[in-house]
Design a protein around this motif. Structure first.
Motif, PDB file in Angstrom:
ATOM      1  N   ASN A 202     -32.485  -3.800 -24.026  1.00 51.55           N
ATOM      2  CA  ASN A 202     -31.438  -3.328 -23.230  1.00 51.55           C
ATOM      3  C   ASN A 202     -31.971  -3.135 -21.802  1.00 51.55           C
ATOM      4  N   THR A 203     -33.609  -2.998 -21.734  1.00 51.48           N
ATOM      5  CA  THR A 203     -34.071  -3.270 -20.027  1.00 51.48           C
ATOM      6  C   THR A 203     -35.169  -3.877 -20.152  1.00 51.48           C
ATOM      7  N   ILE A 204     -35.105  -4.537 -18.826  1.00 46.99           N
ATOM      8  CA  ILE A 204     -35.791  -5.367 -18.087  1.00 46.99           C
ATOM      9  C   ILE A 204     -36.745  -3.819 -17.413  1.00 46.99           C
ATOM     10  N   VAL A 205     -38.291  -4.153 -17.116  1.00 48.19           N
ATOM     11  CA  VAL A 205     -39.167  -3.311 -15.679  1.00 48.19           C
ATOM     12  C   VAL A 205     -39.842  -4.200 -16.126  1.00 48.19           C
ATOM     13  N   PRO A 206     -39.951  -3.999 -14.369  1.00 52.53           N
ATOM     14  CA  PRO A 206     -41.086  -5.253 -14.284  1.00 52.53           C
ATOM     15  C   PRO A 206     -42.489  -4.438 -13.802  1.00 52.53           C
ATOM     16  N   MET A 207     -43.167  -5.545 -14.067  1.00 53.55           N
ATOM     17  CA  MET A 207     -44.778  -4.016 -13.858  1.00 53.55           C
ATOM     18  C   MET A 207     -45.167  -4.871 -12.194  1.00 53.55           C
ATOM     19  N   VAL A 208     -46.026  -4.035 -11.615  1.00 51.83           N
ATOM     20  CA  VAL A 208     -46.561  -4.184 -10.385  1.00 51.83           C
ATOM     21  C   VAL A 208     -47.106  -5.582 -10.338  1.00 51.83           C
ATOM     22  N   SER A 209     -47.169  -6.206  -8.778  1.00 49.62           N
ATOM     23  CA  SER A 209     -47.081  -7.384  -8.871  1.00 49.62           C
ATOM     24  C   SER A 209     -48.615  -7.951  -8.774  1.00 49.62           C
ATOM     25  N   ALA A 210     -48.477  -9.328  -9.118  1.00 53.37           N
ATOM     26  CA  ALA A 210     -50.231  -9.838  -9.026  1.00 53.37           C
ATOM     27  C   ALA A 210     -49.631 -11.520  -8.438  1.00 53.37           C
ATOM     28  N   LYS A 211     -51.207 -12.031  -7.268  1.00 52.03           N
ATOM     29  CA  LYS A 211     -50.427 -12.927  -7.305  1.00 52.03           C
ATOM     30  C   LYS A 211     -52.222 -14.145  -7.344  1.00 52.03           C
ATOM     31  N   ASP A 212     -51.508 -14.626  -8.387  1.00 52.23           N
ATOM     32  CA  ASP A 212     -52.064 -16.478  -8.657  1.00 52.23           C
ATOM     33  C   ASP A 212     -52.453 -17.264  -8.068  1.00 52.23           C
ATOM     34  N   HIS A 213     -53.134 -17.923  -8.382  1.00 52.79           N
ATOM     35  CA  HIS A 213     -53.921 -19.118  -7.909  1.00 52.79           C
ATOM     36  C   HIS A 213     -54.425 -20.115  -8.846  1.00 52.79           C
ATOM     37  N   LYS A 214     -53.451 -20.828  -8.581  1.00 54.09           N
ATOM     38  CA  LYS A 214     -53.573 -22.149  -9.359  1.00 54.09           C
ATOM     39  C   LYS A 214     -54.385 -23.487  -9.443  1.00 54.09           C
ATOM     40  N   LYS A 215     -54.728 -23.322  -7.727  1.00 53.83           N
ATOM     41  CA  LYS A 215     -55.432 -24.997  -7.642  1.00 53.83           C
ATOM     42  C   LYS A 215     -56.474 -24.634  -7.544  1.00 53.83           C
ATOM     43  N   VAL A 216     -57.616 -25.470  -8.046  1.00 54.28           N
ATOM     44  CA  VAL A 216     -58.790 -25.158  -8.535  1.00 54.28           C
ATOM     45  C   VAL A 216     -59.889 -25.220  -7.521  1.00 54.28           C
ATOM     46  N   TYR A 217     -59.063 -25.799  -6.013  1.00 52.77           N
ATOM     47  CA  TYR A 217     -60.244 -24.887  -4.903  1.00 52.77           C
ATOM     48  C   TYR A 217     -59.554 -24.265  -4.126  1.00 52.77           C
ATOM     49  N   ASN A 218     -60.313 -24.186  -2.925  1.00 54.98           N
ATOM     50  CA  ASN A 218     -60.182 -22.839  -1.772  1.00 54.98           C
ATOM     51  C   ASN A 218     -58.685 -23.873  -1.166  1.00 54.98           C
ATOM     52  N   SER A 232     -53.494  -7.921  -6.900  1.00 55.07           N
ATOM     53  CA  SER A 232     -52.549  -7.060  -7.198  1.00 55.07           C
ATOM     54  C   SER A 232     -52.946  -6.017  -6.083  1.00 55.07           C
ATOM     55  N   PRO A 233     -51.764  -5.738  -5.538  1.00 52.45           N
ATOM     56  CA  PRO A 233     -50.132  -6.358  -5.857  1.00 52.45           C
ATOM     57  C   PRO A 233     -50.519  -7.451  -4.941  1.00 52.45           C
ATOM     58  N   SER A 234     -49.432  -8.613  -4.485  1.00 56.32           N
ATOM     59  CA  SER A 234     -48.847  -9.360  -4.564  1.00 56.32           C
ATOM     60  C   SER A 234     -48.208  -9.006  -2.869  1.00 56.32           C
ATOM     61  N   GLU A 235     -49.277 -10.220  -1.640  1.00 54.62           N
ATOM     62  CA  GLU A 235     -48.674  -9.136  -0.080  1.00 54.62           C
ATOM     63  C   GLU A 235     -47.127  -9.309   0.123  1.00 54.62           C
ATOM     64  N   ILE A 236     -46.815 -10.274  -0.288  1.00 57.03           N
ATOM     65  CA  ILE A 236     -45.477 -10.870  -0.029  1.00 57.03           C
ATOM     66  C   ILE A 236     -44.369 -10.472  -1.220  1.00 57.03           C
ATOM     67  N   TYR A 237     -45.029  -9.260  -1.718  1.00 59.05           N
ATOM     68  CA  TYR A 237     -44.158  -8.608  -2.741  1.00 59.05           C
ATOM     69  C   TYR A 237     -43.303  -7.068  -2.229  1.00 59.05           C
ATOM     70  N   THR A 238     -42.515  -7.493  -0.930  1.00 54.37           N
ATOM     71  CA  THR A 238     -42.443  -6.392  -0.641  1.00 54.37           C
ATOM     72  C   THR A 238     -40.763  -5.754  -1.438  1.00 54.37           C
ATOM     73  N   ASP A 239     -40.502  -4.251  -0.877  1.00 53.44           N
ATOM     74  CA  ASP A 239     -39.304  -3.806  -1.753  1.00 53.44           C
ATOM     75  C   ASP A 239     -37.724  -5.222  -1.871  1.00 53.44           C
ATOM     76  N   GLU A 240     -38.161  -5.047  -0.413  1.00 51.12           N
ATOM     77  CA  GLU A 240     -36.454  -5.651   0.098  1.00 51.12           C
ATOM     78  C   GLU A 240     -37.507  -6.853  -1.199  1.00 51.12           C
ATOM     79  N   LEU A 241     -38.075  -7.592  -1.309  1.00 50.85           N
ATOM     80  CA  LEU A 241     -37.808  -8.748  -2.138  1.00 50.85           C
ATOM     81  C   LEU A 241     -37.968  -8.470  -3.637  1.00 50.85           C
ATOM     82  N   SER A 242     -38.596  -7.196  -4.207  1.00 50.85           N
ATOM     83  CA  SER A 242     -38.224  -6.492  -5.014  1.00 50.85           C
ATOM     84  C   SER A 242     -36.916  -6.730  -5.511  1.00 50.85           C
TER      85      SER A 242
END
Length: 424
Positions: A202-218, A232-242
Motif C-alpha cells: 500500500n505504501t512506498i517510503v523513500p529513504m534519505v538520498s545518497a549519491k553513488d560514484h560508479k566510475k573507477v577513476y576521479n 548522503s544526502p545527495s547534494e542535488i536532492y532538493t525538496d522540489e526534486l524529491s
C-alpha cells in the motif's frame, strides 16, 4: 529475535551492523558473511545461493526473520521457498525480482505505466542490433538484460565501439546467458543519483538520498564498477526534486505494482538521471544498493527490524522513520586492476589504527593464516559521519592514509567535488 542475513558483502555488513545495535535483536547469523560481519554476527558455512540449506538452517534454528542482501538469491526465488515453509523473510518474491533480473521486463513496465525513462529497444538478434545501432545516436547505452554484477552496462562513444560491445555481450558471451538479450537505450545527459525506498502493498517510503560514484577513476572517468563510494544526502536532492520524484516515479511505480497484481514487499532501489526534462529512471534494483546502504543505514535512527516487520505485515504507513542529521561518506578501497582482472590475497594493514568514530564495512575480505587479506574487487568501505559531507570526507581520507595493501586503489574525490556535480 533471531535474524539470518543472506550475503557476504559491504551491504550485508551494514545491515548486520545496524541490526546489532537494536533492542530485541538477540542473535544474528550471516550466510556466508565475512570477517567484518563476524564481529557482530555468527558467520555460517552456507553459500548465499544455497537456498535449500538456508531454508533448512532457518527452520532448525527457529529464525524469526531472514533478510536477503544480494540480488541473485532473490531472482532465484529464495523468498518463495521460505514462504512455502512458513518462514518470515524480507525481500521481493521471484516474480517481483524480475525488475532486476531482466532489464527488458523493467523497461516494459516503465513504458506501460508512463514512468519517465530513456527510449529503448530490446534485441536477441546480433545482426538486427548492429543494423539499428546508429538510430540511437552516440554515445549509446547498451545493457545486458540479465544480472551482471553491476558491470553489464556499457556506454560506447561511437559505432565501432558499440558494435564491439554488442558482439562481446551477444556472441562472445562476456556476461554468460545474461547478454543473450540486450537493451539498447538513448544516452541521457544530466546528473546521476539514486533513491532507496521501503515498499509494501500500500505504501512506498523513500529513504534519505545518497549519491553513488560508479566510475573507477576521479571525475567519473573509466569503466563502471559496482560502486566506488557514496555520500548522503545527495547534494542535488532538493525538496522540489524529491516531490517530483515521488509524484512522477515512486507513486507511479507503486500504482503499477497494484495494476499488474505484483505483491512487491521489500526494498526498491531506483537509479535516476536528473535531466533538463526532469528525473528519468535508469534502472530498478530489488534490494539495498551497495555502497549506498553503508551511507543510508549509518543515518537511520529507527530500528531496521521494526520497519521490515511492518512491511511484511503491510503496515509501513504506520511506522515513523527517522534519520540522524549527520551527513555520511563511504569510500571504497579496491584491488588494483578492478573492475577488470585483479589479484586476491593481499595482506591488509592499518585498520586497527583508525579513529574510533570510523566504521569499516568489509566487502571482499577473508582471514588467511591469521591475516586479514583481500578477497574481492571491492575490499573495504571506510565510513564516517560529520556535520557536513565535506567534513565527513576529510575524516575518511585522513584515515585511509593509515591503511595499506598491495595495489590498493580508491577515488580521492568522493564528497569533495560538490560544486562541480551541479552543472549539467
Amino acid at each position: 529475535m533471531k535474524i539470518l542475513i543472506v550475503g557476504s558483502g559491504g551491504r550485508e555488513h551494514a545491515i548486520a551492523w545496524k541490526l546489532s545495535k537494536e533492542n530485541n535483536v538477540e542473535k544474528i547469523y550471516c550466510a556466508p558473511g565475512n570477517p567484518g560481519i563476524g564481529e557482530v554476527a555468527q558467520c555460517l558455512d552456507i553459500n548465499d545461493s544455497d537456498i535449500k540449506n538456508l531454508v533448512k538452517f532457518a527452520k532448525e534454528n527457529h529464525i524469526d526473520l531472514t533478510v536477503v542482501g544480494p540480488e541473485v538469491p532473490l531472482v532465484n526465488g529464495i523468498v518463495d521457498e521460505f514462504e512455502k515453509e512458513g518462514l518470515k523473510i524480507f525481500g521481493p518474491n521471484k516474480e517481483c525480482a524480475r525488475f532486476e533480473g531482466s532489464k527488458a521486463f523493467s523497461k516494459d513496465f516503465m513504458i506501460r505505466h508512463n514512468i519517465p525513462t530513456a527510449k529503448y529497444k530490446q534485441y536477441t538478434n546480433l545482426d538486427e542490433a548492429i543494423n539499428e545501432i546508429d538510430s540511437f545516436g552516440y554515445p549509446v547505452v547498451i545493457k545486458a538484460d540479465g544480472l551482471a554484477a553491476g558491470k553489464g552496462v556499457v556506454i560506447p562513444q561511437n559505432r565501432e565501439d558499440a558494435i564491439a560491445t554488442l558482439k562481446e555481450m551477444m556472441s562472445d558471451k562476456k556476461f554468460g546467458s545474461s547478454g543473450e538479450k540486450v537493451v539498447v537505450e538513448e544516452f541521457l545527459s544530466g546528473i546521476e543519483t539514486s533513491i532507496l525506498a521501503f515498499v509494501d502493498n500500500n505504501t512506498i517510503v523513500p529513504m534519505v538520498s545518497a549519491k553513488d560514484h560508479k566510475k573507477v577513476y576521479n571525475f567519473e572517468k573509466g569503466p563502471n564498477t559496482g560502486g566506488m563510494g557514496t555520500f548522503s544526502p545527495s547534494e542535488i536532492y532538493t525538496d522540489e526534486l524529491s516531490k517530483e520524484i515521488k509524484k512522477q516515479i515512486l507513486n507511479k511505480t507503486l500504482d503499477g505494482f497494484k495494476k499488474d497484481n505484483l505483491n512487491y514487499k521489500g526494498i526498491l532501489f531506483v537509479g535516476l538521471m536528473i535531466t533538463e526534462d526532469g528525473p528519468k529512471v535508469l534502472e530498478y534494483n530489488v534490494r539495498f544498493g551497495d555502497p549506498e546502504t553503508q551511507s543510508v543505514l549509518f543515518r537511520l535512527d529507527t530500528d531496521l527490524h521494526k520497519i521490515m516487520e511492518a512491511i511484511l505485515e503491510n503496515r509501513l504507513k504506520d511506522i515513523e522513520i527517522n534519520y540522524k542529521k549527520e551527513e555520511v561518506v563511504c569510500v571504497m578501497l579496491t584491488s588494483g586492476g578492478y573492475p577488470e582482472d585483479y589479484e586476491k590475497g593481499k595482506v591488509i594493514t592499518g585498520i586497527e589504527n583508525l579513529d574510533e568514530d570510523i566504521v569499516v564495512f568489509h566487502s571482499g575480505t577473508k582471514i588467511v593464516d591469521g591475516n586479514l587479506v583481500t578477497n574481492g574487487g571491492r575490499v573495504i568501505g571506510i565510513t564516517a559521519s560529520a556535520d557536513s559531507v565535506e567534513e565527513a570526507a576529510k575524516k575518511v581520507y585522513k584515515n585511509i592514509e593509515k591503511i595499506n595493501f598491495e595495489g590498493m586503489h580508491y577515488r580521492t574525490d568522493i564528497g569533495m567535488q560538490l560544486s562541480k556535480e551541479l552543472s549539467f
